[in-house]
Design an enzyme around this catalytic site. Structure first.
Site, short mmCIF file in Angstrom:
data_model
loop_
_atom_site.label_atom_id
_atom_site.label_comp_id
_atom_site.label_asym_id
_atom_site.label_seq_id
_atom_site.Cartn_x
_atom_site.Cartn_y
_atom_site.Cartn_z
CB ALA A 174 38.28 87.73 -32.68
CG ASP A 206 36.50 77.30 -26.63
OD1 ASP A 206 36.96 76.51 -25.77
OD2 ASP A 206 36.74 78.52 -26.66
CE LYS A 228 34.77 80.61 -23.94
NZ LYS A 228 36.16 80.60 -24.44
N GLY A 236 31.95 82.14 -32.37
CA GLY A 236 31.84 81.19 -33.47
C GLY A 236 31.62 79.77 -32.97
O1 C5P Z 1 40.24 74.87 -31.69
P1 C5P Z 1 40.14 76.29 -32.14
O2 C5P Z 1 40.19 76.45 -33.64
O3 C5P Z 1 39.01 77.05 -31.52
O4 C5P Z 1 41.46 77.01 -31.57
C1 C5P Z 1 41.93 78.21 -32.09
C2 C5P Z 1 43.42 78.32 -31.78
O5 C5P Z 1 43.59 78.47 -30.36
C3 C5P Z 1 44.23 77.11 -32.15
O6 C5P Z 1 44.65 77.17 -33.48
C4 C5P Z 1 45.41 77.22 -31.19
O7 C5P Z 1 46.34 78.16 -31.68
C5 C5P Z 1 44.77 77.83 -29.95
N1 C5P Z 1 44.44 76.82 -28.92
C6 C5P Z 1 45.48 76.21 -28.24
N2 C5P Z 1 45.19 75.28 -27.28
C7 C5P Z 1 43.91 74.96 -26.98
C8 C5P Z 1 42.84 75.58 -27.66
C9 C5P Z 1 43.14 76.51 -28.63
O8 C5P Z 1 46.66 76.50 -28.48
N3 C5P Z 1 43.69 74.04 -26.04
#
Ligand code: C5P
Length: 282
Positions: free
Chosen positions: A101, A141, A14, A107
């Protein structure tokens, strides 16, 4: 689906052509506006029915991941089984070609490909509302990766509006082999709202007028991001350069596949320690 019922599903990288962070939310997430695009290459999921559940990880980045129940692929299987009341088990093989990462979905793409493979295996339509809810429960995501199309994301980045495809634009993805935590990069955002993604124009016009608001924070944590961006910016035939997601992967779009390939050869020579992927946009 292969003759023996095995399903092979690609989990493409992505890219965020633009990523505008607008504000912090009370739930720990951030309100975003982002333009998603997808590469034609990435990880791969192979899934088949089995007597017992299993996850096997192969590929160049397999050593960086554990195959336990917290793996996003295992979590995607569990979410699907719960949502669709599936009986029986699946054996999953994840071919891990994308660095961990690194801001290119990794992931999330794997989880989305697992959901697509399970949906195919069990006759669930890929546009099922419940499948999309499963994806959202696994991370912000995952819904865009499930959709896998050029799209505008708002909210957490998972309220999606499909945009026109960018098929075939030559792209080079480059990572300085530094893993950065998405949560740490978001935590380092300076809190300044620099405005929305412009409403009119083509996807590339909107991307060009935009930015990645996480680049400064990612560069603080991984100074090599600045080096990668500078290297790509100077490559002949480059049309567009940006960091993706929370980094540290950056990408360049090129005027031609020959220019992209020339850049890849030069990069391998000049920066042998960096990871790269020669691909095109989907
Ligand atoms: O949703 P996901 O687990 O992939 O997001 C990982 C981290 O990225 C979240 O715990 C958050 O800290 C940050 N994040 C965020 N705002 C978003 C997407 C992700 O702060 N819109």
């Amino acid at each position: 689906m292969l003759d023996d019922g095995t399903i092979v599903e690609s989990a493409p990288a992505k890219l965020n052509l633009a990523l505008h962070v607008r504000r912090r939310r009370a739930d720990g997430y951030h309100e975003l506006e982002t333009l998603f695009a997808f590469a034609q290459d990435g990880d791969e999921i192979t899934l088949s029915r089995a007597a017992a559940p299993s996850l096997t990880i192969t590929g160049p980045f397999s050593a960086d991941l554990n195959a336990g129940s917290d793996n996003l692929v295992s979590r995607a299987v569990a979410a699907f089984r719960g949502a669709f009341q599936v009986h029986g088990h699946q054996a999953v093989i994840l071919e891990k070609r994308l660095p961990i990462a690194s801001g290119i979905g990794g992931g999330s793409a794997d989880a989305a490909a697992t959901l697509r493979a399970l949906a195919r295996l069990h006759g669930v339509p890929l546009d099922s509302e419940l499948l999309m809810r499963c994806a959202a429960s696994l991370g912000a995501d995952v819904p865009p990766c499930l959709l896998g199309r050029t799209a505008l994301g708002t909210g957490r980045g998972d309220d999606l509006t499909v945009l026109e495809p960018l098929g075939g634009v030559p792209a080079l993805l480059v990572n300085p082999r530094v893993a950065v935590s998405t949560a740490s990069v978001f935590a380092g955002w300076d809190g300044v709202d620099r405005g929305p993604i412009i409403a009119g124009g083509s996807v590339m016009e909107r991307a060009r007028a935009g930015r990645n608001d996480l680049a400064a924070s990612a560069t603080m944590l991984a100074p090599a991001v600045a080096e990668v961006l500078a290297w790509l910016q100077d490559a002949p035939g480059v049309a567009f350069v940006r960091m993706s997601g929370s980094g540290a992967t950056c990408f360049a779009l090129f005027d031609s596949a020959a220019m992209r390939h020339a850049a890849a050869i030069a990069l391998a020579r000049e920066r042998p320690g960096w990871w790269m992927l020669e691909t095109s946009l989907a």
